[in-house]
Design an enzyme around this catalytic site. Structure first.
Site, PDB file in Angstrom:
ATOM      1  N   HIS A 105       0.836  -1.196   0.000  1.00  0.00           N
ATOM      2  CA  HIS A 105       0.000   0.000   0.000  1.00  0.00           C
ATOM      3  C   HIS A 105       0.870   1.244   0.000  1.00  0.00           C
ATOM      4  O   HIS A 105       2.003   1.228   0.458  1.00  0.00           O
ATOM      5  CB  HIS A 105      -0.970   0.024   1.187  1.00  0.00           C
ATOM      6  CG  HIS A 105      -0.316   0.019   2.532  1.00  0.00           C
ATOM      7  ND1 HIS A 105       0.275  -1.104   3.076  1.00  0.00           N
ATOM      8  CD2 HIS A 105      -0.164   1.003   3.455  1.00  0.00           C
ATOM      9  CE1 HIS A 105       0.757  -0.806   4.284  1.00  0.00           C
ATOM     10  NE2 HIS A 105       0.512   0.465   4.529  1.00  0.00           N
ATOM     11  N   HIS A 107       0.773   5.350   1.081  1.00  0.00           N
ATOM     12  CA  HIS A 107       0.136   6.428   1.823  1.00  0.00           C
ATOM     13  C   HIS A 107       0.216   7.679   0.945  1.00  0.00           C
ATOM     14  O   HIS A 107       1.288   8.005   0.441  1.00  0.00           O
ATOM     15  CB  HIS A 107       0.885   6.715   3.127  1.00  0.00           C
ATOM     16  CG  HIS A 107       0.860   5.587   4.100  1.00  0.00           C
ATOM     17  ND1 HIS A 107       0.027   5.576   5.194  1.00  0.00           N
ATOM     18  CD2 HIS A 107       1.569   4.436   4.153  1.00  0.00           C
ATOM     19  CE1 HIS A 107       0.231   4.465   5.877  1.00  0.00           C
ATOM     20  NE2 HIS A 107       1.165   3.752   5.266  1.00  0.00           N
TER      21      HIS A 107
END
Length: 143
Positions: A105, A107
């Site tokens: 992932h 941010h």
């Protein structure tokens, strides 16, 4: 060297399967974007591939092109939505590098001049605030 196998019971895998709710911002065939429940700044989102990858070290290269295109699209929309001076994009690989959820992932965090990031403290943001922030980004995406 990758430190472990992909764990299909990580929180992002559960969100992708619909087992845990999340405040969705954007979704396409390969990517999901959700609000970070412990935001370090207003508008902090997570860009997650739907493909199972522990992190960038083991990700299929075919996953990365569409993923980074969405990171860019979301960064532009988040900067506009929050009238930010810039955008911080972070991605961590393995625990010693700061990774705490072992599903790849990114941010994406809108930033204002002179405003430091809040700590990733474990204090969850109010759901209505997350919903309002997600709506702002969706509106910017819609043009």
């Amino acid at each position: 060297m990758n430190s472990g196998a992909y764990d299909s019971d990580n929180i992002f895998a559960k969100i992708l399967r619909g087992e845990i709710p999340a405040q969705k911002v954007y979704e396409d065939n390969s990517t999901l974007v959700i609000m970070d429940v412990m935001p370090q700044a207003e508008g902090h989102v997570l860009v997650i591939p739907k493909a199972a990858s522990r992190n960038i070290l083991d990700a299929d290269p075919a996953t990365l092109g569409p993923l980074i295109a969405v990171v860019q699209k979301i960064a532009i929309a988040a900067q506009e939505a929050f009238d930010a001076d810039g955008v911080t994009i972070m991605q961590f690989n393995e625990a010693p590098a700061g990774q705490s959820v072992f599903h790849l992932h990114f941010h994406v965090i809108p930033r204002r001049e002179g405003v430091p990031l809040r700590p990733h403290s474990g204090k969850m943001e109010d759901g209505s605030v997350l919903a309002a922030n997600a709506a702002k980004i969706r509106q910017a995406l819609a043009g």
